[in-house]
Scaffold this motif. Structure first.
Motif, short mmCIF file in Angstrom:
data_model
loop_
_atom_site.label_atom_id
_atom_site.label_comp_id
_atom_site.label_asym_id
_atom_site.label_seq_id
_atom_site.Cartn_x
_atom_site.Cartn_y
_atom_site.Cartn_z
N ARG A 1 23.98 47.64 5.45
CA ARG A 1 23.36 48.21 4.24
C ARG A 1 21.87 48.35 4.43
NH1 ARG A 1 22.99 44.11 -0.17
NH2 ARG A 1 21.26 43.59 1.18
N ASP A 2 21.23 47.31 4.93
CA ASP A 2 19.78 47.33 5.12
C ASP A 2 19.35 48.42 6.11
OD1 ASP A 2 19.68 45.23 3.34
OD2 ASP A 2 19.31 43.70 4.85
N ALA A 3 20.24 48.74 7.07
CA ALA A 3 19.94 49.78 8.06
C ALA A 3 20.33 51.17 7.56
CB ALA A 3 20.67 49.47 9.36
N GLY A 4 20.90 51.24 6.35
CA GLY A 4 21.29 52.53 5.79
C GLY A 4 22.56 53.10 6.39
N LEU A 5 23.39 52.24 6.97
CA LEU A 5 24.63 52.70 7.60
C LEU A 5 25.76 52.80 6.57
CD1 LEU A 5 24.58 50.50 10.83
CD2 LEU A 5 23.87 52.89 10.58
N VAL A 6 26.62 53.78 6.77
CA VAL A 6 27.81 53.95 5.93
C VAL A 6 28.97 53.27 6.64
CG1 VAL A 6 29.42 55.61 4.93
CG2 VAL A 6 26.97 56.12 4.99
N VAL A 7 29.59 52.29 5.96
CA VAL A 7 30.69 51.51 6.53
C VAL A 7 31.99 51.94 5.87
CG1 VAL A 7 31.63 49.19 6.87
CG2 VAL A 7 29.15 49.55 6.97
N LEU A 8 33.01 52.23 6.68
CA LEU A 8 34.33 52.58 6.19
C LEU A 8 35.27 51.41 6.47
CD1 LEU A 8 36.37 54.67 5.07
CD2 LEU A 8 36.79 55.32 7.46
#
Length: 86
Positions: free
Chosen positions: A7-14
């Motif tokens: 989240r802090d790195a702005g990544l989208v997790v599926l």
């Protein structure tokens, strides 16, 4: 910790279980990381007197059914393929 860092790195997790139904739902336009819960499996606690079982996200329903059957209980609902359903 991983999800917080993503989240802090702005990544989208599926997130997904065993991946058996990934193609049955629309995917987000962008996916940076696919996170399987398959290895997050197992029964954490079972209180037969209370009828309460606690399991991790990747636990297959067949495993839950085995744990309950040992005590003469039954898992509901019935699913078509409990060996691959989490």
């Amino acid at each position: 910790a991983f999800l917080r860092a993503a989240r802090d790195a702005g990544l989208v997790v599926l997130p997904f279980g065993l991946g058996t139904k990934v193609d049955e739902r629309p995917l987000p336009p962008r996916v940076d990381v696919a996170l399987s819960s398959a290895r997050m499996a197992g029964v954490v606690a079972y209180e037969p007197a209370e009828g309460v079982v606690t399991a991790l996200a990747g636990t297959r329903l067949a495993e839950l059914a085995r744990v309950l059957a040992a005590d003469g209980r039954r898992l509901a609902p019935d699913v078509p393929n409990p060996a691959v359903t989490t």
